[in-house]
Motif scaffolding. Structure first.
Motif, PDB file in Angstrom:
ATOM      1  N   ILE A   1       1.081  -0.856  -0.008  1.00  0.00           N
ATOM      2  CA  ILE A   1      -0.201   0.058  -0.042  1.00  0.00           C
ATOM      3  C   ILE A   1       1.269   1.345   0.128  1.00  0.00           C
ATOM      4  N   ALA A   2       0.522   2.283  -1.019  1.00  0.00           N
ATOM      5  CA  ALA A   2       1.021   3.766  -0.681  1.00  0.00           C
ATOM      6  C   ALA A   2       1.292   4.249   0.408  1.00  0.00           C
ATOM      7  N   PRO A   3       2.732   4.227   1.103  1.00  0.00           N
ATOM      8  CA  PRO A   3       1.967   5.462   2.405  1.00  0.00           C
ATOM      9  C   PRO A   3       0.826   6.804   2.551  1.00  0.00           C
ATOM     10  N   LYS A   4       0.575   6.449   3.484  1.00  0.00           N
ATOM     11  CA  LYS A   4      -0.716   7.902   3.303  1.00  0.00           C
ATOM     12  C   LYS A   4       0.158   9.260   2.952  1.00  0.00           C
ATOM     13  N   GLY A   5       1.044   9.512   3.983  1.00  0.00           N
ATOM     14  CA  GLY A   5       2.078  10.821   3.926  1.00  0.00           C
ATOM     15  C   GLY A   5       2.283  10.994   2.799  1.00  0.00           C
ATOM     16  N   LEU A   6       2.229  10.053   1.490  1.00  0.00           N
ATOM     17  CA  LEU A   6       3.424  10.361   0.470  1.00  0.00           C
ATOM     18  C   LEU A   6       2.758  11.661  -0.256  1.00  0.00           C
ATOM     19  N   ASP A   7       3.438  12.284  -1.226  1.00  0.00           N
ATOM     20  CA  ASP A   7       2.899  13.701  -1.489  1.00  0.00           C
ATOM     21  C   ASP A   7       3.003  13.164  -3.433  1.00  0.00           C
ATOM     22  N   PRO A   8       2.307  13.825  -3.663  1.00  0.00           N
ATOM     23  CA  PRO A   8       2.453  12.826  -5.477  1.00  0.00           C
ATOM     24  C   PRO A   8       3.302  13.397  -6.082  1.00  0.00           C
ATOM     25  N   ALA A   9       3.622  15.172  -5.705  1.00  0.00           N
ATOM     26  CA  ALA A   9       4.038  15.776  -5.924  1.00  0.00           C
ATOM     27  C   ALA A   9       5.728  15.245  -5.923  1.00  0.00           C
ATOM     28  N   THR A  10       6.411  14.578  -4.988  1.00  0.00           N
ATOM     29  CA  THR A  10       7.494  14.318  -5.004  1.00  0.00           C
ATOM     30  C   THR A  10       7.762  13.366  -5.780  1.00  0.00           C
ATOM     31  N   TYR A  11       7.241  13.259  -7.027  1.00  0.00           N
ATOM     32  CA  TYR A  11       7.245  12.157  -7.971  1.00  0.00           C
ATOM     33  C   TYR A  11       7.168  13.157  -9.302  1.00  0.00           C
ATOM     34  N   GLN A  12       7.525  14.023 -10.102  1.00  0.00           N
ATOM     35  CA  GLN A  12       7.889  15.351 -10.344  1.00  0.00           C
ATOM     36  C   GLN A  12       8.189  14.548 -12.299  1.00  0.00           C
ATOM     37  N   LEU A  13       7.414  15.155 -13.584  1.00  0.00           N
ATOM     38  CA  LEU A  13       7.374  14.619 -14.240  1.00  0.00           C
ATOM     39  C   LEU A  13       8.641  15.235 -14.777  1.00  0.00           C
ATOM     40  N   THR A  14       8.927  14.656 -15.930  1.00  0.00           N
ATOM     41  CA  THR A  14      10.703  15.739 -16.735  1.00  0.00           C
ATOM     42  C   THR A  14      10.498  14.447 -17.899  1.00  0.00           C
ATOM     43  N   GLU A  15      11.272  15.053 -18.968  1.00  0.00           N
ATOM     44  CA  GLU A  15      11.007  14.759 -20.561  1.00  0.00           C
ATOM     45  C   GLU A  15      11.384  13.824 -20.963  1.00  0.00           C
ATOM     46  N   GLY A  16      11.390  13.030 -21.039  1.00  0.00           N
ATOM     47  CA  GLY A  16      10.681  11.455 -22.140  1.00  0.00           C
ATOM     48  C   GLY A  16      10.111  10.471 -20.975  1.00  0.00           C
ATOM     49  N   HIS A  17      10.175   9.582 -21.503  1.00  0.00           N
ATOM     50  CA  HIS A  17      10.078   7.609 -20.762  1.00  0.00           C
ATOM     51  C   HIS A  17      11.428   6.858 -20.172  1.00  0.00           C
ATOM     52  N   SER A  18      11.043   6.611 -18.790  1.00  0.00           N
ATOM     53  CA  SER A  18      11.955   5.460 -17.945  1.00  0.00           C
ATOM     54  C   SER A  18      11.803   4.676 -19.475  1.00  0.00           C
ATOM     55  N   THR A  19      13.280   4.006 -19.351  1.00  0.00           N
ATOM     56  CA  THR A  19      14.446   3.045 -20.050  1.00  0.00           C
ATOM     57  C   THR A  19      14.620   1.723 -19.090  1.00  0.00           C
TER      58      THR A  19
ATOM     59  N   LEU B   1      11.649  -0.408 -16.440  1.00  0.00           N
ATOM     60  CA  LEU B   1      11.168  -1.417 -15.643  1.00  0.00           C
ATOM     61  C   LEU B   1       9.689  -1.171 -16.623  1.00  0.00           C
ATOM     62  N   PHE B   2       9.100  -0.386 -16.653  1.00  0.00           N
ATOM     63  CA  PHE B   2       7.973   0.427 -17.245  1.00  0.00           C
ATOM     64  C   PHE B   2       8.505   1.347 -18.086  1.00  0.00           C
ATOM     65  N   PRO B   3       8.007   2.051 -19.470  1.00  0.00           N
ATOM     66  CA  PRO B   3       8.620   3.179 -20.457  1.00  0.00           C
ATOM     67  C   PRO B   3       6.528   4.232 -19.580  1.00  0.00           C
ATOM     68  N   TRP B   4       6.926   4.897 -18.985  1.00  0.00           N
ATOM     69  CA  TRP B   4       5.792   5.812 -17.554  1.00  0.00           C
ATOM     70  C   TRP B   4       6.463   6.549 -18.049  1.00  0.00           C
ATOM     71  N   ARG B   5       5.848   7.974 -18.179  1.00  0.00           N
ATOM     72  CA  ARG B   5       6.969   9.309 -17.913  1.00  0.00           C
ATOM     73  C   ARG B   5       8.012   9.365 -17.286  1.00  0.00           C
ATOM     74  N   ASN B   6       9.340   9.613 -17.473  1.00  0.00           N
ATOM     75  CA  ASN B   6      10.237   9.669 -16.721  1.00  0.00           C
ATOM     76  C   ASN B   6      10.075  11.221 -14.982  1.00  0.00           C
ATOM     77  N   VAL B   7      10.818  10.381 -14.043  1.00  0.00           N
ATOM     78  CA  VAL B   7      10.566  11.106 -13.118  1.00  0.00           C
ATOM     79  C   VAL B   7      11.405  11.316 -12.795  1.00  0.00           C
ATOM     80  N   VAL B   8      11.897  13.011 -12.161  1.00  0.00           N
ATOM     81  CA  VAL B   8      12.825  13.110 -11.392  1.00  0.00           C
ATOM     82  C   VAL B   8      13.432  11.947 -10.783  1.00  0.00           C
ATOM     83  N   GLU B   9      15.061  12.179 -11.274  1.00  0.00           N
ATOM     84  CA  GLU B   9      15.731  11.551 -10.415  1.00  0.00           C
ATOM     85  C   GLU B   9      15.108   9.785 -10.031  1.00  0.00           C
ATOM     86  N   ASP B  10      14.414   9.414 -10.911  1.00  0.00           N
ATOM     87  CA  ASP B  10      14.189   8.026 -10.583  1.00  0.00           C
ATOM     88  C   ASP B  10      13.438   7.704  -9.423  1.00  0.00           C
ATOM     89  N   ARG B  11      12.478   8.714  -8.793  1.00  0.00           N
ATOM     90  CA  ARG B  11      12.097   8.153  -7.094  1.00  0.00           C
ATOM     91  C   ARG B  11      11.008   6.935  -7.158  1.00  0.00           C
TER      92      ARG B  11
END
Length: 516
Positions: free
Chosen positions: A87-105, A107-117
């Protein structure tokens, strides 16, 4: 590929009137069988194996992970499920996973997240559930003392586990992740590198987990609730906070593993009891409904088409819309006893070595459950606080008349294809457990692709290409499955013939091998 296409491997099933344990690690299977020999039941054996596997193959699972199980209780003749998913932590802030350019190479080709957090590190961690799941199982039907069941894992963590060429494959695959964490690096690497062949050959390569041994000893003495509401819980929360993570005391205090009647799907005159929670159980049921138990010459093609259609619905409705580029890591095992109780368990820390974070004081290797969420807002599977993680696990129990079979597999997205084939082979095509585990299977985990060994090629499915790969070189090509069947004559355990570690074990009174 430089592999002989004529190689064959056979691993006979193991029969016993006193129960059998099957795992993808032979030592874990032996530990479970020893519990049966000491007077424990299938539930006791499953608990001991669960904790031991977290030490024997920590890249797959451990107390920092989650999963699910299906169990058959012989006395009540009912099948139950226990969901102990992440289960995702209750105190999690979705803004922690800020999107950046490109897609991940990764496990999954999601939009890239800063520092692969979302993929690795302390921000990728979800609330673990394995300890609660095993605690719930012990409360349901365990007969031995909790501390006795944790003792084998404690001994392994403190005494060390000998490495070999197979463990070397996993350590080498994830060496970059290991090298980024001081605890993991010092545990599994030598001078920052995987153990050499010479070190492995002479038995000098061992991993010790003394901090984890201390934590397990505390859980053994204080009970499983200590992990969620005691000093161990506070230690972990403080460690995570020092690293900047969001897993908090409330997440652990409020975590509950849920026990309830397992959902059941009818198929080819049999009953298929499905994995609980946000697992692949629902998709397995849909696959079986779409394939309709076809016994035509196109059986494999019909099943492949059903798998693709069912998975497309899952990705549309639940998320996880694109295939991983590397395998996520799970472990599956099953236990039975002389009373006829049966347990089918799959547990995971998701990616190899999870988040790549081993807490320095508690020694807990944490999962990276946040990787399963889509970091882009507004999607079916978008990141949100307190949200359950989607998993590919599919521990299953098949009922055929008076007989029951625990079926399951490890191998991420490949799990569903493996389990669907084994259920179909037994219920639809009438194979016994040993024949089913050795039969060739295709894999349909990649959209628009059917991967199969040469003896099944070509499988023609509209809109799909066929990739022909050898069945032998790497077990995860077609997942690592097992089957444990129980009827009035006893138990038969069948481990994956391709995986070199996988095996079945039984207590002393073993009758000759052969079909049930």
């Amino acid at each position: 590929m430089n592999f002989s296409p004529r190689t064959t491997i056979r691993k006979p099933g193991l029969r016993s009137r006193n129960g059998v344990c099957v795992a993808q690690n032979a030592q874990a299977a032996r530990i479970g069988a020893d519990i049966l020999e000491d007077g424990g039941n299938a539930y006791d054996a499953a608990i001991a194996m669960s904790f031991a596997l977290g030490v024997l193959e920590p890249w797959m699972s451990g107390i920092g992970g989650g999963g699910g199980m299906v169990l058959r209780d012989a006395k009540s003749d009912c099948v139950q499920g226990i969901d102990f998913g992440l289960i995702a932590p209750k105190g999690l802030d979705p803004a922690t996973y800020q999107l950046t350019e490109g897609h991940s190479t990764d496990l999954f080709p999601w939009r890239n997240v800063v520092e692969d957090r979302n993929l690795a590190g302390i921000h990728s961690v979800a609330t673990p559930g394995i300890v609660a799941g095993m605690g719930k199982l012990h409360e349901f039907g365990g007969t031995m003392q909790w501390a006795e069941l944790l003792a084998p894992a404690i001994d392994l963590a403190r005494g060390g586990v000998a490495g070999d060429y197979y463990s070397q494959l996993f350590i080498s695959t994830f060496v970059e992740r290991l090298s980024q964490d001081p605890m993991l690096s010092s545990t599994f690497l030598i001078d920052g590198k995987p153990p050499s062949g010479a070190v492995l050959a002479t038995g000098q390569a061992r991993w010790h987990m003394p901090k984890l041994a201390d934590t397990l000893s505390c859980l053994a003495n204080a009970g499983w609730q200590e992990f969620y509401r005691g000093d161990i819980a506070q230690m972990m929360v403080d460690e995570v906070a020092n690293m900047g993570g969001s897993l908090g005391r409330e997440d652990l205090q409020d975590y509950t593993a849920t026990l309830g009647s397992a959902d059941c799907a009818a198929y080819a005159g049999a009953d298929v009891y499905l994995a609980p929670g946000l697992s692949a159980g629902k998709t397995l049921a849909r696959t079986l409904a779409l394939s309709s138990g076809s016994q035509s010459d196109n059986w494999h093609a019909a099943l492949a088409e059903a798998l693709h259609r069912a998975q497309a619905e899952r990705w549309n409705e639940d998320g996880d819309i694109a295939p991983p580029k590397t395998p996520d890591c799970t472990t599956h095992f099953a236990t039975s006893d002389k009373q006829g109780n049966l347990v089918s368990v799959t547990q995971t820390i998701l990616a190899g070595f999870g988040s790549g974070v081993m807490l320095p004081q508690s020694g807990v290797l944490l999962n990276n459950g946040m990787m399963w969420f889509d970091p882009e807002p507004g999607r079916p599977n978008s990141i949100a606080a307190g949200k359950r993680c989607l998993m590919n696990i599919a521990p299953t129990i098949l009922r055929q008349g008076v007989g029951f079979s625990a079926i399951g597999a490890a191998g991420g997205r490949r799990i569903l294809s493996a389990v669907a084939h084994l259920v179909g082979y037994m219920a639809d095509l009438g194979m016994n457990a040993e024949d089913a585990i050795h039969a060739a299977r295709s894999d349909c985990s990649i959209e628009g692709v059917v991967t199969c060994p040469a003896e099944l090629a070509p499988i023609t499915v509209s809109g799909c290409s066929t990739h022909v790969l050898p069945a032998l070189p790497w077990p995860l090509t077609y997942a690592i499955p097992s089957i444990l069947s129980v009827d009035s004559s006893g138990s038969m355990g069948c481990a994956d013939p391709v995986s070199p570690w996988a095996d079945a074990a039984a207590p002393k009174s073993v009758i000759p091998e052969g079909p049930l």
